[in-house]
Every structure is written in structure tokens, then in C-alpha cells.
Design an enzyme around this catalytic site. Structure first.
Site, PDB file in Angstrom:
ATOM      1  N   HIS A  36      -1.337   0.974  -9.706  1.00  0.00           N
ATOM      2  CA  HIS A  36      -2.057   0.046  -8.811  1.00  0.00           C
ATOM      3  C   HIS A  36      -2.715  -1.079  -9.624  1.00  0.00           C
ATOM      4  O   HIS A  36      -3.935  -1.270  -9.564  1.00  0.00           O
ATOM      5  CB  HIS A  36      -3.099   0.797  -7.962  1.00  0.00           C
ATOM      6  N   ARG A  50       0.847  -1.191   0.000  1.00  0.00           N
ATOM      7  CA  ARG A  50       0.000   0.000   0.000  1.00  0.00           C
ATOM      8  C   ARG A  50       0.879   1.235   0.000  1.00  0.00           C
ATOM      9  O   ARG A  50       1.937   1.263   0.648  1.00  0.00           O
ATOM     10  CB  ARG A  50      -0.897   0.040   1.242  1.00  0.00           C
TER      11      ARG A  50
END
Ligand code: NDP
Ligand code: OXD
Length: 316
Positions: free
Chosen positions: A279, A231
Site C-alpha cells: 500500500h 482498494r
């Protein structure tokens, strides 16, 4: 019974997958149907990605929350999240393989200096660069969970030497396993390439920072590299930029960012040795997700049991 889907990655128009896997259930596609005030009273299951805050709390008969991804930080961001409902995360060979593909690709990109060859190609410049072999490189995997362990196995096939770091003690063949804050510095000191596959929790926030970078080896066969697909909240981008500028870091591969999408003005875009992906290291396949959710619901309805339950006190 109804299942509510609140996921925002529907571009591939694969929503039919949930109808196919759960033919007897009503499927409510929140993103499409929300303006028509669908009847939410029958909703017992919700599959969500960054759910609309308060939506889950408004489901009076909700029993189980499924995260549409492996990570669950997006669920806990909802300030009104009903705390008594089980949260199940997505664990599936499809997702795991996708992540390992990305991790292996990134390790090889840095090992083989592909970005430098790309640069030379555009200049029509023929030049052989220094070339260590994988067995000279120590890859330190932060997070030895579903994704970390699979990436480790696949990197080992190529000859990389693997160290791993996790919260609890692990005993995995051919991996030098470290755990907890006390063993973190030892782990970092022998990790030429750091691969972060950690969940975002209050313990992992900002962990990829200047302090960590300073502890990476200075005697490796390549300059230290950071690869992060966990993350973005785990990385301190200003520290990473400084380390790329000063040359302490040999390169980075980042799939996740403090703010997504990465701001157009971020200096990270412009380093030749920074590989940026939006992502997408392991995007959840909708058909695989639908199969997984259907299997879990069937098991839950027959035995009351669920797999891959999130421990809400740990946050992952
Ligand atoms: P797991 O829960 O299976 O594994 C998490 C690992 O991190 C475990 O080994 C755990 O230790 C370790 N860990 C957690 N907290 C700490 C800590 N404080 N210190 C040390 N180790 C810690 O998760 P997955 O492998 O399935 O997924 C990992 C993350 O990858 C997800 O949470 C998500 O954020 C990210 N992800 C990103 C994707 C992308 O496309 N970029 C796609 C999918 C996931 P222990 O084993 O002791 O519990
Ligand atoms: C996930 C992700 O958590 O795609 O699955 O980030």
C-alpha cells in the site's frame, strides 16, 4: 482555532509541516498527545487517516473533516462519524504523480516480462523472451477520476492503447470511454491489462473477481493482467489466486489487499508473476498534505467554499 491530526503515518517526522503552513493555529497531534487529554473544544478542522472511532463525533466545534488520502472509505468506517460534516479528500499533483509512476512501472513490468528476466538472471540463464510493443496492448482503466486520467495520459505517451470505465459518461480525447454496469463487459472484453483505480464503495466491493477475469480477452498480445491500487476490498483474492494457478491470468500487480498487512500465509506472495507492494503506490506526502489543507482552510474561511468534497451518498 485548533486543527487535530489523527494520522498514523508519521514515521517520517514531517509533522512540523502543519505548524509551518498554519502558524497561527494550534495543531494537536492526536497520536502523540491523546494520553494527555488535550483540549478539543477549539478544534474546527480534523485531518485524519483511519480515525479512531468516535473521535470525530467527540469534537463539539468540528466544521470540516479532511482525509489524509485520496480515498475516504477509512472515514466512513467510523460508525459514529458525524454525518453532517463536510468531508474533503486529498487531491494533489504530488499524490497523482506518485500513483502514475507506480501504474506505468507495473504496466511495463508485465509488458517487458521483467519478473521472468529476474528469474533467469538468478539462474545465470541468457534467454530472449517474446516481446510485444506497448501499442499492441489495450489497457483498461477502471476509474477515470483524478488518478485514472493522469495514469491514462502517461501510459499513452508510451504508446499503450487506453480504454476507461467510470460511473458517469466521459468524453476524453484518445480514450475509449465506457460507463456503468451495462458497458462493463464490453470494456473488459478489450482490456489486456486492467488497472483498477476505483474507490471502495458498496458498488465496487469485490468487483475484481472470477466473473471479471473470465471476461478478459483471450486473443491479446499478452495474457490478461490485473493491476490494483484502488482498494483491497475491490478484489477477491481467492479468485485471483486460482486464476494465477490455472494460468488464465498472465500476472497481477497488487498494492492493496482485503486485509492489510497481507497475511504472511497468503499464496499471493509466492507467484513469480504477482508483484506485491505494501500500500505504497501513492503515499501522501505530509508537506504536500499540509499545504493543501492550509490552502483549503484559507479558502473556506474567506468564502465558505471547499474543493474536492466527498459525495456521501455515492461514498467517494
Ligand atoms: P476519483 O473520485 O477522482 O475517481 C474515482 C473514479 O472511479 C471516477 O471516475 C468514478 O466515476 C469511478 N467510479 C466510482 N464508482 C464507480 C462505479 N460504481 N462504477 C464505475 N466507476 C466508478 O478518485 P481518485 O482517482 O482520486 O482515487 C481513486 C482511488 O484510488 C481512491 O478512492 C483510493 O481508494 C485509491 N488510492 C490508492 C492509493 C494507494 O496508494 N494505493 C493512493 C491514493 C488513492 P465518475 O467519474 O463517474 O464519478
Ligand atoms: C489514499 C491511499 O487513499 O493512500 O490516498 O490509499
Amino acid at each position: 482555532m485548533a486543527l487535530l491530526l489523527d494520522i498514523n503515518f508519521d514515521e517520517h517526522n514531517k509533522f512540523g509541516a502543519f505548524e509551518r503552513e498554519l502558524p497561527d493555529e494550534t495543531i494537536i497531534h492526536w497520536q502523540i498527545e491523546k494520553d494527555n487529554n488535550p483540549d478539543l473544544a477549539a478544534v474546527r478542522y480534523a485531518v485524519v487517516w483511519k480515525p479512531q472511532p468516535g473521535l470525530l463525533a467527540s469534537l463539539a466545534n468540528l466544521e470540516v473533516i479532511f482525509s489524509a488520502g485520496a480515498g475516504v472509505d477509512h472515514v466512513f468506517e467510523d460508525p459514529l462519524l458525524p454525518k453532517d460534516k463536510p468531508v474533503v479528500r486529498f487531491v494533489d499533483p504530488d499524490l497523482t504523480s506518485r500513483m502514475s509512476e507506480w501504474v506505468v512501472l507495473q504496466c511495463l513490468m508485465h509488458l517487458r516480462q521483467q519478473r521472468n528476466y529476474d528469474k533467469n538472471q538468478f539462474k545465470h540463464h541468457w534467454q530472449e523472451l517474446d516481446q510485444p510493443i506497448a501499442s499492441e496492448i489495450r489497457v483498461g482503466i477502471m476509474g477515470l477520476g483524478e488518478l485514472g486520467q493522469d495514469a491514462a495520459k502517461k501510459l499513452q505517451v508510451l504508446g499503450f492503447r487506453i480504454n476507461g470505465w467510470s460511473r458517469s459518461r466521459k468524453d476524453i480525447s484518445n480514450i475509449d470511454c465506457y460507463c456503468g454496469p451495462d458497458e462493463f463487459d464490453d470494456f473488459l472484453g478489450i482490456s489486456d491489462i486492467v488497472v483498477c483505480l476505483l474507490p471502495l464503495t458498496n458498488k465496487t466491493k469485490g468487483i475484481l473477481n472470477a466473473g471479471l477475469i473470465a471476461k478478459l480477452p483471450k486473443d491479446g498480445a499478452i495474457k490478461p493482467v490485473i493491476i490494483n491500487a484502488g482498494r483491497g476490498g475491490s478484489q477477491v483474492e481467492v479468485d485471483i489466486v486460482k486464476a494465477l494457478q490455472s494460468g488464465i491470468l498472465g500476472g497481477v500487480s497488487l498494492d492493496v489487499f482485503e486485509n492489510e498487512p497481507l497475511e504472511k500465509t497468503s499464496p499471493l506472495w509466492d507467484f513469480n508473476n504477482a508483484i506485491i507492494t505494501p500500500h505504497v503506490a501513492a503515499v501522501s506526502s505530509i508537506p504536500a498534505l499540509a499545504r493543501y489543507v492550509a490552502t483549503q482552510i484559507s479558502r473556506y474561511e474567506s468564502s465558505g467554499k471547499l474543493d474536492n468534497l466527498v459525495d456521501t451518498t455515492r461514498g467517494y
